[in-house]
Design an enzyme around this catalytic site. Structure first.
Site, PDB file in Angstrom:
ATOM      1  N   HIS A   1      44.811  19.311  10.049  1.00 43.07           N
ATOM      2  CA  HIS A   1      45.413  18.896   8.784  1.00 43.07           C
ATOM      3  C   HIS A   1      44.616  17.765   8.141  1.00 43.07           C
ATOM      4  CE1 HIS A   1      46.930  15.800  11.502  1.00 43.07           C
ATOM      5  NE2 HIS A   1      47.115  15.047  10.424  1.00 43.07           N
TER       6      HIS A   1
ATOM      7  N   HIS B   1      40.235  13.403   5.958  1.00 38.57           N
ATOM      8  CA  HIS B   1      39.501  13.950   7.102  1.00 38.57           C
ATOM      9  C   HIS B   1      40.414  14.827   7.958  1.00 38.57           C
ATOM     10  CE1 HIS B   1      41.604  10.407   8.533  1.00 38.57           C
ATOM     11  NE2 HIS B   1      41.613  10.990   9.724  1.00 38.57           N
TER      12      HIS B   1
END
Length: 172
Positions: free
Chosen positions: A115, A34
């Site tokens: 990220h 995620h």
């Protein structure tokens, strides 16, 4: 209860991230790959009734946008974390910012770096080997993001979806 707000990328990106996470991420079983938009925060479930309309408002006012991943990067020397670097864009940065102002507490402990974690809590020598190998690889992922998820943490420390908010949807 602990909550968080994330974007789950499409399955093909999750599959690639998981190919590394299975081996290099001890939190692999606790949450799928995620992009964290809002770090874990505590909130009483009664207060959630006030927050849900604001999350819907943000989703309704947001248009789908694209993300790109071209390489891996790291948070070294702060931590031995390796991640797919999501190229920052105005839409993603603006969306994340909205979860730290207004009705939301600003609980940011560090600047937002979009990220997807693929390795963490590595020993120094393992970190050097893994990052040394991965940084030579090129990645070429593009995806359209059209939703975000509000998660909550279970007693076993895993995270599950509380509600999904689709972008640009009419208020019903």
């Amino acid at each position: 209860m602990k909550y968080g707000i994330v974007i789950f990328p499409p399955k093909y990106i999750q599959d690639e991230a998981n190919s590394y996470r299975k081996r290099y991420d001890p939190k692999y079983s606790l949450i799928p790959p995620h992009i964290t938009l809002k770090e874990a925060f505590d909130m009483d479930e009664k207060e959630m009734d006030k927050l849900i309309p604001e999350l819907k408002r943000i989703a309704n006012a947001t248009n789908p946008f694209s993300i790109e991943i071209r390489k891996v990067s790291t948070f070294f020397p702060v931590t031995n974390t390796i991640y797919f670097k999501v190229e920052p864009n105005d839409e993603l940065m603006n969306l994340q910012k909205q979860f730290h102002e207004g009705k939301f507490e600003n609980n940011m402990s560090h600047p937002f770096v979009p990220h997807i974690t693929i390795a963490q809590n590595l020993r120094d020598d393992e970190y050097s080997d893994v990052f040394g190998t991965l940084k030579m690889n090129q990645f070429n992922f593009e995806a359209t993001i059209d939703r975000f998820q509000l998660l909550y943490q279970l007693e076993n420390q895993s995270w599950t979806v509380y509600e999904t908010f689709v972008f640009g949807k009419e208020i019903v």
